[in-house]
Design a protein around this motif. Structure first.
Motif, mmCIF file in Angstrom:
data_model
loop_
_atom_site.group_PDB
_atom_site.id
_atom_site.type_symbol
_atom_site.label_atom_id
_atom_site.label_comp_id
_atom_site.label_asym_id
_atom_site.label_seq_id
_atom_site.Cartn_x
_atom_site.Cartn_y
_atom_site.Cartn_z
ATOM 1 N N ASP A 70 -17.579 64.771 -4.801
ATOM 2 C CA ASP A 70 -18.496 64.725 -3.652
ATOM 3 C C ASP A 70 -19.955 64.720 -4.118
ATOM 4 O OD1 ASP A 70 -16.712 64.714 -1.436
ATOM 5 O OD2 ASP A 70 -16.309 66.849 -1.728
ATOM 6 N N HIS B 22 -25.948 72.939 -6.730
ATOM 7 C CA HIS B 22 -25.594 73.048 -5.306
ATOM 8 C C HIS B 22 -24.798 74.327 -5.052
ATOM 9 C CE1 HIS B 22 -26.103 68.523 -4.999
ATOM 10 N NE2 HIS B 22 -26.562 68.868 -3.812
ATOM 11 N N ASP C 5 -25.820 65.275 -2.722
ATOM 12 C CA ASP C 5 -24.360 65.224 -2.671
ATOM 13 C C ASP C 5 -23.911 64.075 -1.772
ATOM 14 O OD1 ASP C 5 -24.595 66.096 -0.050
ATOM 15 O OD2 ASP C 5 -24.108 68.199 -0.523
ATOM 16 N N ASP D 130 -15.811 74.238 -2.209
ATOM 17 C CA ASP D 130 -16.432 73.845 -0.943
ATOM 18 C C ASP D 130 -15.386 73.734 0.164
ATOM 19 O OD1 ASP D 130 -19.173 73.636 -1.616
ATOM 20 O OD2 ASP D 130 -18.830 71.687 -2.578
ATOM 21 N N ASP E 245 -28.382 73.673 0.642
ATOM 22 C CA ASP E 245 -27.329 74.684 0.537
ATOM 23 C C ASP E 245 -27.903 76.083 0.693
ATOM 24 O OD1 ASP E 245 -24.395 73.970 -0.266
ATOM 25 O OD2 ASP E 245 -25.624 72.443 -1.222
ATOM 26 N N ARG F 203 -21.259 66.913 -5.793
ATOM 27 C CA ARG F 203 -21.741 68.296 -5.785
ATOM 28 C C ARG F 203 -21.953 68.733 -7.226
ATOM 29 N NH1 ARG F 203 -23.419 70.918 -1.592
ATOM 30 N NH2 ARG F 203 -22.064 72.760 -1.750
#
Ligand code: GLU
Length: 696
Positions: free
Chosen positions: A508, A514, A545, A630, A554, A510
């Motif tokens: 993703d 993050h 992301d 996540d 975030d 990420r």
């Protein structure tokens, strides 16, 4: 790959999508089937109809490089044959009969460990098909090299085109995975490739101390047939002619002694003994190759014998120096050595022999021990330092693998604990090594981390085929992100030292930053900022992301004020999030979170639509209903990337339809946001069926 993986199952699958609830997946354990067998069955039961196809199993075994006639699979294949014979409707072209759990488990039980490892991808080269693709490419590149010329001291080696341009390559891993390309089934004389084997035979018979009383273990620094001995008047090592003649002299010497009356055999006895000795060597080669019988070239033998002046000179020189044991007949030994050089094999057979050495003396394709491990260790040490004629030092430096070449154009290469390889191409360089064999070896270790010391460098730029692609991603990306989310700076430093990029990103996009920002790990964010100051632009403080979110987003979303301030002071900025904060149903039910890096492997596989990798993880017992840091699940990623087959597979396996991720979003919303309408429809039908079933 995904499509290919599903083909067999698709034939038997009804067009209608069948929805199976999670409850249906909990099968009662029968008297006969244990949980481990159940996992294997489930991994093959692609559409969860409690039937598996033999063709799916066979395709997986073949993808792994295991042959249909692999002796380690005989019993199970015979049992599956019997099942097919009993259940195949006669006459018309029938669909392949699906095999129910009990019958399948009963059949595979005979060879269950090997089948389990194949289904789990638990072999030394897990992505074997991909690996073979690389090998074929390197082979094609080396094929273009037409330098060098064939050995011309005997007519049988002095090949003319088109024979001169032949090129074959085979490999066999320590798990018996096999692959060949080019002229892999042509028999050629082994020539000097007999030297390591004769040395092993001498070691097994007499032990290291005795053998090395007669032969040294030092590179000679001279050509392979140089008329020279070491300072103790012994051959320098067993990989050059003098040493190989000495190894040959030691083979079956004990038998000779036991069978002779006064230390010598009469002519008749000697002939019988010589024949038995040669049979023994051929039988040992056959064992090394996993059962295929070598041939013998009489023309090569006769020509070699006629041109063997140097070998005779070496023999006489050694006899003059008192180098041989007392009961050795020099002429008999020279003839025997030349007979051994005239044994003929294919690259396939020699690759298996090399794999037996790579496997510590146990033949990988049938599990038979041929040599003791200590014998093989000694042999590989000397192949490493002395196996490639005057090029041995250079080969050890640049290729870093034990190998042995021969003037017929053969090179046998051993990658300890991984595989054996054999190349054959008659054109030789000035050292007497095959030009294409050396060319291929160079390309091999340039691309793959097979050099003996590649392991020292941590994560090098070279590819490591011992680790599957999804595992590599999980180890080097998700572990770092997970450590960041937990605030484990020590683990992060360790990972970075091993070469993982601080700016790595997952499926993703990420990043560790993050997750550190989301989970309130201020010291990790500080660490990033410090590194940015030290390393300059190499570290991005505002990576985006999948949804355009930055670490600062975030931090805001989770109310981590200290991190917001920290990032804003150091150039952090907001992204243009495509999902508004908390816009999803954040009180929805997230899936249980990851327990191991297998979760990450699974999600990487789902994001790539790699059903083969997913099936392997199922065979390992990995749950499909798990989520990452996540709360993203395999279904989210398959939906986000639009992999219809994978989404269908996951649904059929009974995963929960609507898990919520960190932001409260479901897989359906992922598919919608990325415009994958077919996936949206599929998920909607699935959800609809679930609802109507619940109402019933
Ligand atoms: N029969 C050859 C010899 O002993 C072998 C040469 C080789 O392959 O190195 O001269």
């Amino acid at each position: 790959m995904a499509a290919g993986e599903m083909t067999g199952a698709t034939e038997k699958r009804s067009a209608e999508l069948k929805v199976v609830s999670g409850r249906d997946l909990r099968h009662d354990r029968t008297q006969f089937t244990d949980a481990r067998e159940e996992r294997l069955f489930r991994s093959l039961d692609l559409d969860n109809d409690q039937r598996v196809l033999r063709s799916d199993l066979e395709r997986i075994l073949a993808d792994m490089g295991l042959r249909r006639d692999d002796p380690r699979l005989t019993e199970s294949m015979t049992a599956l044959d019997a099942y097919r014979a009993a259940h195949q409707p006669p006459a018309e072209e029938p669909p392949e009969p699906g095999i129910p759990r009990d019958s399948f488990c009963t059949a595979i039980r005979h060879n269950i460990l090997l089948i389990e490892r194949a289904l789990q991808g638990d072999m030394v080269i897990p992505d074997f098909g991909e690996f073979c693709g690389r090998i074929d490419r390197l082979f094609a590149e080396s094929l273009a090299n037409r330098n060098g010329k064939a050995a011309d001291y005997i007519p049988q080696l002095d090949l003319k085109e088109p024979e001169l341009d032949r090129f074959g390559l085979s490999l066999c891993t320590i798990d018996g995975q096999r692959h060949s390309v080019g002229d892999h089934d042509i028999f050629f004389p082994v020539e000097s490739a007999c030297k390591p084997v004769n040395y092993c035979l001498a070691l097994e018979e007499h032990g290291e101390d005795v053998v090395h009383g007669f032969i040294g273990h030092e590179p000679s620094g001279a050509t392979f047939n140089e008329l020279t001995l070491n300072k103790h008047k012994r051959p320098h090592n067993p990989m050059i002619n003098a040493g190989a003649i000495m190894s040959s002299a030691l083979i079956k010497l004990k038998d000779k002694r036991e069978n002779s009356r006064d230390g010598t055999l009469n002519a008749l006895e000697a002939r019988g003994w010589s024949g038995a000795r040669f049979d023994y060597v051929v039988e040992r080669w056959q064992a090394l190759c996993g059962g295929e019988k070598p041939r013998f070239s009489t023309p090569v033998y006769l020509s070699e014998l006629e041109t063997a002046d140097r070998n005779f000179a070496l023999g006489y020189h050694m006899r003059e120096q008192g180098a041989f044991p007392p009961d050795v007949d020099l002429h008999d030994v020279l003839e025997f050595y030349i007979q051994c050089c005239s044994i003929e094999m294919t690259t396939e057979m020699l690759a298996t022999a090399a794999a037996t050495l790579a496997n510590g003396g146990i033949c990988p394709v049938n599990g038979v021990r041929v040599f003791n491990t200590e014998t093989v260790q000694n042999c590989l040490s000397l192949m490493s330092s002395c196996g490639m004629y005057d090029y041995s030092g250079e080969f050890a430096f640049s290729i870093g693998l034990p190998a042995k070449s021969g003037v017929s154009g053969v090179i046998m290469i051993v990658i300890p604990n991984v595989m054996g390889l054999c190349t054959w191409s008659p054109r030789l360089d000035e050292h007497g090594n095959s030009v294409r064999g050396i060319d291929f070896s160079r390309r091999l270790v340039d691309e793959l981390n097979f050099h003996n010391y590649d392991n020292l460098t941590g994560r090098s730029r070279k590819h490591d085929p011992r680790i599957s692609r999804v595992r590599m991603q999980a180890i080097h990306v998700n572990e770092l992100i997970w450590a960041a989310s937990k605030g484990d700076l020590g683990a992060m430093r360790d990972q970075l030292m091993r070469g993982t990029e601080l700016s790595c990103a997952d499926y993703d996009r990420r990043t560790p930053l993050h997750l550190a920002a989301a989970e309130g790990q201020a010291h990790i964010v500080e660490f990033y900022i410090e590194r940015k100051v030290e390393d300059g632009a190499a570290i991005e403080l505002n990576p985006r992301d999948r949804w355009g979110g930055t670490p600062l987003d975030d931090a805001y979303l989770h109310g981590n004020k200290a991190i917001v301030a920290l990032l804003e002071r150091n150039g952090g900025c907001r992204g243009n999030l495509s999902h508004a904060e908390g816009a999803g149903d954040s009180v929805g039910a997230p899936a249980p979170q990851a327990e191991s890096h297998k979760t990450a492997e699974l999600i990487w596989a789902a994001s790539a639509g790699d059903l083969k990798a997913i099936r392997r993880l199922v065979a390992q017992g990995t749950s499909l209903d798990i989520a990452d840091y996540d709360a993203r699940t395999p279904l989210h990623l398959a939906a986000a990337e639009g992999h219809l087959d994978t989404v269908r597979y996951l649904i059929l396996q009974g995963v929960r339809a609507g898990p919520r991720d960190r932001w409260g979003y479901t897989p359906m919303q992922d598919a919608e946001r990325h415009g994958h309408t077919e996936v949206v429809d599929l998920l909607a039908r699935h959800a609809g069926r679930r609802k109507s079933r619940r109402r019933q």
